[in-house]
Design an enzyme around this catalytic site. Sequence first.
Site, PDB file in Angstrom:
ATOM      1  N   ASP A   7       0.873  -1.170   0.000  1.00 57.12           N
ATOM      2  CA  ASP A   7       0.000   0.000   0.000  1.00 57.12           C
ATOM      3  C   ASP A   7       0.913   1.225   0.000  1.00 57.12           C
ATOM      4  O   ASP A   7       1.484   1.580   1.024  1.00 57.12           O
ATOM      5  CB  ASP A   7      -0.895  -0.005   1.238  1.00 57.12           C
ATOM      6  CG  ASP A   7      -1.851   1.177   1.269  1.00 57.12           C
ATOM      7  OD1 ASP A   7      -2.270   1.634   0.187  1.00 57.12           O
ATOM      8  OD2 ASP A   7      -2.170   1.646   2.376  1.00 57.12           O
ATOM      9  N   GLU A  66      -1.196  -1.183  -4.964  1.00 58.79           N
ATOM     10  CA  GLU A  66      -2.431  -0.452  -5.218  1.00 58.79           C
ATOM     11  C   GLU A  66      -2.154   0.742  -6.121  1.00 58.79           C
ATOM     12  O   GLU A  66      -1.143   1.422  -5.969  1.00 58.79           O
ATOM     13  CB  GLU A  66      -3.047   0.015  -3.902  1.00 58.79           C
ATOM     14  CG  GLU A  66      -4.452   0.567  -4.079  1.00 58.79           C
ATOM     15  CD  GLU A  66      -5.126   0.841  -2.760  1.00 58.79           C
ATOM     16  OE1 GLU A  66      -6.106   0.149  -2.454  1.00 58.79           O
ATOM     17  OE2 GLU A  66      -4.660   1.731  -2.017  1.00 58.79           O
ATOM     18  N   ASP A 138      -2.393   0.803   7.283  1.00 60.98           N
ATOM     19  CA  ASP A 138      -1.696   0.657   6.003  1.00 60.98           C
ATOM     20  C   ASP A 138      -1.277  -0.793   5.762  1.00 60.98           C
ATOM     21  O   ASP A 138      -1.310  -1.278   4.634  1.00 60.98           O
ATOM     22  CB  ASP A 138      -0.471   1.578   5.956  1.00 60.98           C
ATOM     23  CG  ASP A 138      -0.858   3.044   6.080  1.00 60.98           C
ATOM     24  OD1 ASP A 138      -1.701   3.500   5.289  1.00 60.98           O
ATOM     25  OD2 ASP A 138      -0.325   3.726   6.974  1.00 60.98           O
TER      26      ASP A 138
END
Length: 164
Positions: A7, A66, A138
């Site tokens: 992430d 992502e 996260d």
Amino acid sequence: MRVLGIDPGLQNMGWGVIETDGARLRHVANGIVHSGKGDLGVRLLRLCEGLRAVIAAHRPDAAAVEQTFVNKDAVGTLKLGQARGIALLAPAEAGLEIGEYAPNAVKKAVVGVGHAAKDQVQHMVRHQLPGVDFAGADAADALAIAICHAHHLQSRALRIKVSA
């Protein structure tokens, strides 16, 4: 197969490693690489070194990152894009295949709907990886990205089997 989910973030870059065995998923590790304060170049270097250490320690077979969404703050978006570049660089440097997923695709893969709330995503990650303890939000997001990629790899393997 071991999958590393990342992430991207400039301040906090979440990471999570899972193992797949058929349809079974198992939590291996998760954490957050912090860039600290100071010069942007030094912060990006800290992120890169942190991800390299994660890859060396956990030896994933594949990685997933992502995709970045564009927001109203152009400077913030640019900095996030630079951190995302590091999130792509470190696994590529290690020779890993990298999947990229939009946030809605990750939510849909983990929860079943593309506009799920953060707490719903975390609940489903806990459901799919029993006993997991998140290093932070996260890291939970990174595990969701890894799960999304694992599902994608499984469905791709099934398509190859069926067509063979």
